[in-house]
Scaffold this motif. Structure first.
Motif, mmCIF file in Angstrom:
data_model
loop_
_atom_site.group_PDB
_atom_site.id
_atom_site.type_symbol
_atom_site.label_atom_id
_atom_site.label_comp_id
_atom_site.label_asym_id
_atom_site.label_seq_id
_atom_site.Cartn_x
_atom_site.Cartn_y
_atom_site.Cartn_z
ATOM 1 N N HIS A 184 -5.556 43.670 -39.632
ATOM 2 C CA HIS A 184 -6.514 44.764 -39.719
ATOM 3 C C HIS A 184 -5.801 45.980 -40.293
ATOM 4 C CE1 HIS A 184 -9.501 47.801 -38.625
ATOM 5 N NE2 HIS A 184 -10.350 46.807 -38.444
ATOM 6 N N VAL A 185 -6.491 46.707 -41.188
ATOM 7 C CA VAL A 185 -5.824 47.821 -41.858
ATOM 8 C C VAL A 185 -5.335 48.875 -40.858
ATOM 9 C CG1 VAL A 185 -6.963 47.500 -44.083
ATOM 10 C CG2 VAL A 185 -8.055 48.931 -42.325
ATOM 11 N N ALA A 186 -6.002 48.981 -39.697
ATOM 12 C CA ALA A 186 -5.548 49.948 -38.699
ATOM 13 C C ALA A 186 -4.162 49.599 -38.170
ATOM 14 C CB ALA A 186 -6.546 50.007 -37.539
ATOM 15 N N GLU A 187 -3.797 48.314 -38.231
ATOM 16 C CA GLU A 187 -2.486 47.883 -37.752
ATOM 17 C C GLU A 187 -1.356 48.326 -38.677
ATOM 18 O OE1 GLU A 187 -2.667 43.773 -35.607
ATOM 19 O OE2 GLU A 187 -4.028 43.628 -37.338
ATOM 20 N N LEU A 188 -1.705 48.815 -39.864
ATOM 21 C CA LEU A 188 -0.680 49.258 -40.807
ATOM 22 C C LEU A 188 -0.305 50.727 -40.621
ATOM 23 C CD1 LEU A 188 -2.107 47.583 -44.066
ATOM 24 C CD2 LEU A 188 -0.327 46.699 -42.533
ATOM 25 N N GLU A 189 -0.961 51.408 -39.684
ATOM 26 C CA GLU A 189 -0.756 52.853 -39.532
ATOM 27 C C GLU A 189 0.638 53.216 -39.056
ATOM 28 O OE1 GLU A 189 -4.023 54.112 -37.004
ATOM 29 O OE2 GLU A 189 -5.013 54.969 -38.775
ATOM 30 N N ASP A 190 1.347 52.275 -38.409
ATOM 31 C CA ASP A 190 2.681 52.589 -37.903
ATOM 32 C C ASP A 190 3.739 52.598 -39.004
ATOM 33 O OD1 ASP A 190 1.707 52.819 -35.319
ATOM 34 O OD2 ASP A 190 2.118 50.721 -34.818
ATOM 35 N N ASP A 191 3.372 52.156 -40.206
ATOM 36 C CA ASP A 191 4.319 52.103 -41.316
ATOM 37 C C ASP A 191 3.915 53.084 -42.409
ATOM 38 O OD1 ASP A 191 6.091 49.473 -40.864
ATOM 39 O OD2 ASP A 191 4.034 49.005 -40.271
ATOM 40 N N ASP A 192 4.887 53.549 -43.163
ATOM 41 C CA ASP A 192 4.576 54.351 -44.343
ATOM 42 C C ASP A 192 3.829 53.475 -45.351
ATOM 43 O OD1 ASP A 192 5.846 56.516 -43.266
ATOM 44 O OD2 ASP A 192 7.698 56.266 -44.422
ATOM 45 N N PHE A 193 2.727 54.010 -45.908
ATOM 46 C CA PHE A 193 1.913 53.230 -46.846
ATOM 47 C C PHE A 193 2.263 53.625 -48.268
ATOM 48 C CE2 PHE A 193 -1.609 51.721 -49.286
ATOM 49 C CZ PHE A 193 -2.068 50.605 -48.602
ATOM 50 N N LEU A 194 2.533 52.622 -49.101
ATOM 51 C CA LEU A 194 2.831 52.817 -50.513
ATOM 52 C C LEU A 194 1.591 52.441 -51.311
ATOM 53 C CD1 LEU A 194 5.620 52.295 -49.042
ATOM 54 C CD2 LEU A 194 6.459 51.518 -51.246
ATOM 55 N N LEU A 195 1.025 53.400 -52.019
ATOM 56 C CA LEU A 195 -0.213 53.171 -52.756
ATOM 57 C C LEU A 195 0.062 52.944 -54.228
ATOM 58 C CD1 LEU A 195 -3.332 53.139 -52.924
ATOM 59 C CD2 LEU A 195 -3.228 55.615 -53.254
#
Length: 326
Positions: A184-195
């Protein structure tokens, strides 16, 4: 009496505008640089004003910008007439300039190019890599003859659907979420996101919108290989299409995201002018079953495994052609 504009002059103008220089245009046309210079100079004398700014790169003048669309149409029409004439004595001939996004160049086009080369040995396909949002403009402007478009609107007859390319989380193999069937995309919040700025941003934002989760990318990266390298180095995580699998190093994985979001891919010629016979033949001859999933090697609903070394595959730098065929 003022001389008429001729096809050789228009062909030279188009080649210099597309390649950015007289030397590259000469290589493109298979003639001397002097011949290209003379053709452009003759065109400018006929029109009474410059059509190109000389420099590095060469650029169209305001007059050149107005002339170019008509020049492209004339050159394309002449090529189509030649192709129609030769088609009666054999198979299709000529050059097809094909534009596609980076991941399509890496994962999907190599197989298609191989099939086309075997089936149509007298057709040369030149690949141009571009970002999702610029491909339709290239196609309609006549810069390319065909393109793989992302989420295209109504398509002309003869266009081929290549299927849906689903969005996946890009993670290091040792990431805690890497072994899950979906993320789930919410589970990625703990990491820095590279767009990635290559064209999938709207699909990523749509996934976060559906999830009701705030989207706050830490880094914005234009080059996809740079982004993959940063994830590989442990800088953060990202979301990208399944076709990116072929670009991954062995210790990175793709995991389908929730909410599920995908992009559709279509191979087509232009909507505003007739297709060249060679484009029509390539698309008409495509075997059923050429799909995004098969090319990516990602079974529906499954996480992706490893791929060859980062940056592997077949692609061309933006604006640079790679010739395949006779």
């Amino acid at each position: 009496m003022t001389p008429d504009v001729n096809l050789a002059q228009l062909r030279a103008l188009v080649a210099v505008a597309d390649t950015g220089g007289f030397s590259a245009a000469a290589d493109e046309l298979g003639i001397s640089q002097s011949a290209v210079s003379h053709a452009v100079a003759a065109l400018e004398r006929t029109l009474g004003a410059p059509v190109l700014w000389r420099g590095t790169p060469c650029r169209p003048t305001p007059l050149g910008d107005q002339v170019l669309p008509h020049a492209r149409t004339a050159v394309a029409s002449a090529a189509a007439v030649r192709a129609i004439a030769t088609r009666h004595s054999g198979g299709p001939t000529g050059t097809v300039r094909l534009a596609a996004p980076t991941t399509v160049c890496q994962a999907l086009l190599p197989g298609l190019l191989k099939d086309w080369r075997a089936a149509y040995p007298q057709v040369t396909v030149r690949v141009f890599e571009g970002e999702d949002d610029e491909l339709a403009t290239w196609l309609e402007a006549g810069t390319v003859d065909a393109a793989v478009l992302v989420d295209a609107g109504p398509l002309p007859p003869g266009a081929v659907s290549l299927g849906a390319d689903s969005m996946h989380a890009l993670l290091r193999r040792d990431h805690p979420l890497a072994g899950q069937p979906t993320v789930h995309v919410a589970e990625l919040e703990d990491d820095d996101f590279l767009l990635s700025e290559g064209g999938c941003e709207r699909h990523i934002r749509e996934a976060y919108r559906r999830a009701g989760t705030r989207f706050t990318p830490r880094h914005r990266i234009r080059d996809l290989n740079s982004l993959i390298g940063m994830v590989h180095a442990g800088v953060g995580v990202s979301v990208m299409p399944a076709l990116a699998l072929t670009m991954l190093p062995a210790d990175c994985v793709l995991v389908p995201i929730r909410p599920a979001v995908h992009r559709t891919l279509s191979l087509t010629g232009p909507t505003g002018r007739p297709w060249s016979p060679a484009v029509g033949s390539l698309l008409a001859g495509m075997a059923p079953g050429v799909t995004v999933g098969a090319a990516a090697g990602v079974p529906s609903g499954q996480g992706a495994g490893t791929g060859p070394g980062a940056g592997s595959g077949t692609g061309a730098g933006s604006g640079t052609g790679v010739a395949v065929g006779a």
